[in-house]
Design an enzyme around this catalytic site. Structure first.
Site, PDB file in Angstrom:
ATOM      1  N   SER A 134      76.138  69.001 -28.341  1.00 46.02           N
ATOM      2  CA  SER A 134      74.784  69.270 -28.826  1.00 46.02           C
ATOM      3  C   SER A 134      73.907  69.811 -27.703  1.00 46.02           C
ATOM      4  CB  SER A 134      74.148  67.993 -29.402  1.00 46.02           C
ATOM      5  OG  SER A 134      74.012  67.008 -28.388  1.00 46.02           O
ATOM      6  N   LEU A 184      71.807  71.546 -24.880  1.00 48.24           N
ATOM      7  CA  LEU A 184      72.141  72.487 -23.815  1.00 48.24           C
ATOM      8  C   LEU A 184      73.643  72.582 -23.595  1.00 48.24           C
ATOM      9  CD1 LEU A 184      71.278  74.400 -21.562  1.00 48.24           C
ATOM     10  CD2 LEU A 184      70.995  72.401 -20.069  1.00 48.24           C
ATOM     11  N   TYR A 239      64.658  57.357 -16.379  1.00 43.89           N
ATOM     12  CA  TYR A 239      65.184  58.725 -16.408  1.00 43.89           C
ATOM     13  C   TYR A 239      64.951  59.425 -15.073  1.00 43.89           C
ATOM     14  CZ  TYR A 239      66.033  63.493 -18.039  1.00 43.89           C
ATOM     15  OH  TYR A 239      66.526  64.765 -18.194  1.00 43.89           O
ATOM     16  N   THR A 281      65.357  70.534 -27.531  1.00 41.45           N
ATOM     17  CA  THR A 281      66.560  69.886 -28.062  1.00 41.45           C
ATOM     18  C   THR A 281      66.158  68.520 -28.620  1.00 41.45           C
ATOM     19  OG1 THR A 281      67.118  68.737 -26.003  1.00 41.45           O
ATOM     20  CG2 THR A 281      67.938  70.999 -26.256  1.00 41.45           C
ATOM     21  N   LYS A 333      67.728  60.840 -12.283  1.00 40.53           N
ATOM     22  CA  LYS A 333      67.782  62.249 -11.891  1.00 40.53           C
ATOM     23  C   LYS A 333      67.498  62.430 -10.398  1.00 40.53           C
ATOM     24  CE  LYS A 333      69.003  63.907 -15.846  1.00 40.53           C
ATOM     25  NZ  LYS A 333      70.345  64.508 -16.016  1.00 40.53           N
ATOM     26  N   SER A 385      67.216  67.609 -13.662  1.00 39.09           N
ATOM     27  CA  SER A 385      65.957  67.781 -14.378  1.00 39.09           C
ATOM     28  C   SER A 385      64.855  68.008 -13.353  1.00 39.09           C
ATOM     29  CB  SER A 385      65.645  66.535 -15.214  1.00 39.09           C
ATOM     30  OG  SER A 385      64.304  66.542 -15.664  1.00 39.09           O
TER      31      SER A 385
END
EC number: 1.1.-.-
Length: 325
Positions: A62, A64, A207, A242, A211, A194
């Site tokens: 799904s 990217l 998150y 997305t 990253k 990211s």
């Protein structure tokens, strides 16, 4: 009134201007031609680099990852597509092989099903990946999970879950495949990180932490792999349209289920996938694929940290106020 000496010098000045202009213009066009030729050679070399290369893509079902599968397939790469959902992987392979729009020879992809949070499964998956073509040229660590929540409300189990998916999983898979690359003295590791691996925004702590760790690990890896001629590319996209925010986990581990406005207004994953393909083909070291403001924020964090921190605090206040209203 113009003097006699001045009148005599005017033709000389005009002659010099003519000589200068006629000399500069060819030089300028020559420079542009050399630059254009350089870019053309880069493009051709990138195409050749990707054609018939064995490319492993995680999180390929799904977003990217799926679009990356399409562009690498169209470039003539030999794909090994990875994900947790075997049915979705099979559907993607049917979609790819049904397309007749490619201009180069294509190869039917392999699929390998496993969960990045299962360390035991990663070792077995790496062995299965190597069995597909006997080696790996390019590993694209794309799989990941997002998060929304306050630090105080978030359980440590959620922090661990995000780190397992976004950091420890890709690290484990990379380490499992590296020996084969080192043996061949050839390979390319790609980490889809990211913009939040470079700056941190409120209510994204787990998150952003995962990253930042990703950025640091693969920066170190790049330096250590130089002696083996193995390339490392870290790609830092901004918002992409997305379902990443919809599928994000919250403070208690439940599904967020909301399409954030910033995500809805994000770049098309098709465009970002094309940029990823180009960055890999050019063997770039570190790439930011974000809009102007997030990109500027990266530099603001370094050049004017006090201002950056004030802006983030203001953002936190606004988000908190909107949630409480």
């Amino acid at each position: 009134m113009v003097s006699l000496a001045t009148r005599k010098s005017l033709p000389k000045v005009k002659a010099m201007d003519f000589i200068t202009s006629t000399a500069i213009l060819p030089l300028l066009f020559s420079c542009l031609g050399v630059f254009g030729l350089f870019r053309l050679l880069q493009w051709v070399r990138g195409k050749a680099y990707l054609r018939n290369a064995v490319v492993v893509i995680t999180g390929a079902t799904s977003g990217l990852g799926k679009e990356c599968a399409k562009v690498f397939y169209a470039a003539g790469a030999k794909l090994v597509l990875c994900g947790r959902n075997g049915g979705a992987l099979e559907e993607l392979i049917r979609e790819l092989t049904a397309s007749h729009a490619t201009k180069v020879q294509t190869h039917k992809p392999y699929l390998v099903t496993f969960d990045l949070t299962d360390s035991g499964a990663i070792v077995a998956a790496a062995a299965e990946i190597l069995q597909c073509f006997g080696y790996v040229d390019i590993l694209v660590n794309n799989a990941g999970i997002s998060y929304r929540g306050t630090i105080m409300d978030t359980t440590v189990d959620v922090d661990k879950r995000v780190m397992e998916t976004n950091y420890f999983g890709p690290v484990a898979l990379t380490k499992a495949l590296l020996p084969s690359m080192i043996k061949r003295r050839q390979g390319h590791i790609v980490a889809i990180s990211s913009i939040q691996g470079k700056i941190s925004i409120p209510f994204r702590s787990a998150y952003a932490a995962s990253k930042h760790a990703t950025q640091a690990f693969f920066d170190c890896l790049r330096a250590e792999m130089e002696q083996y001629e193995i390339e490392v590319t870290v790609i830092s996209p901004g918002y992409i349209h997305t379902n990443l925010s919809v599928n994000a986990v919250t403070a208690d581990g439940s599904r967020y289920g909301v399409m954030d406005t910033t995500t809805a207004q994000g770049r098309s994953p098709v465009e970002v996938a094309q940029d990823v393909l180009a960055a890999v083909g050019k063997k770039k070291k570190d790439v930011i694929l974000a809009d102007l403001l997030p990109s500027l924020a990266v530099y603001l964090r370094t050049l004017a940290p006090g201002l950056f921190f004030s802006l983030m605090a203001s953002r936190a206040r606004k988000e908190r106020k909107s949630k409480n209203s």
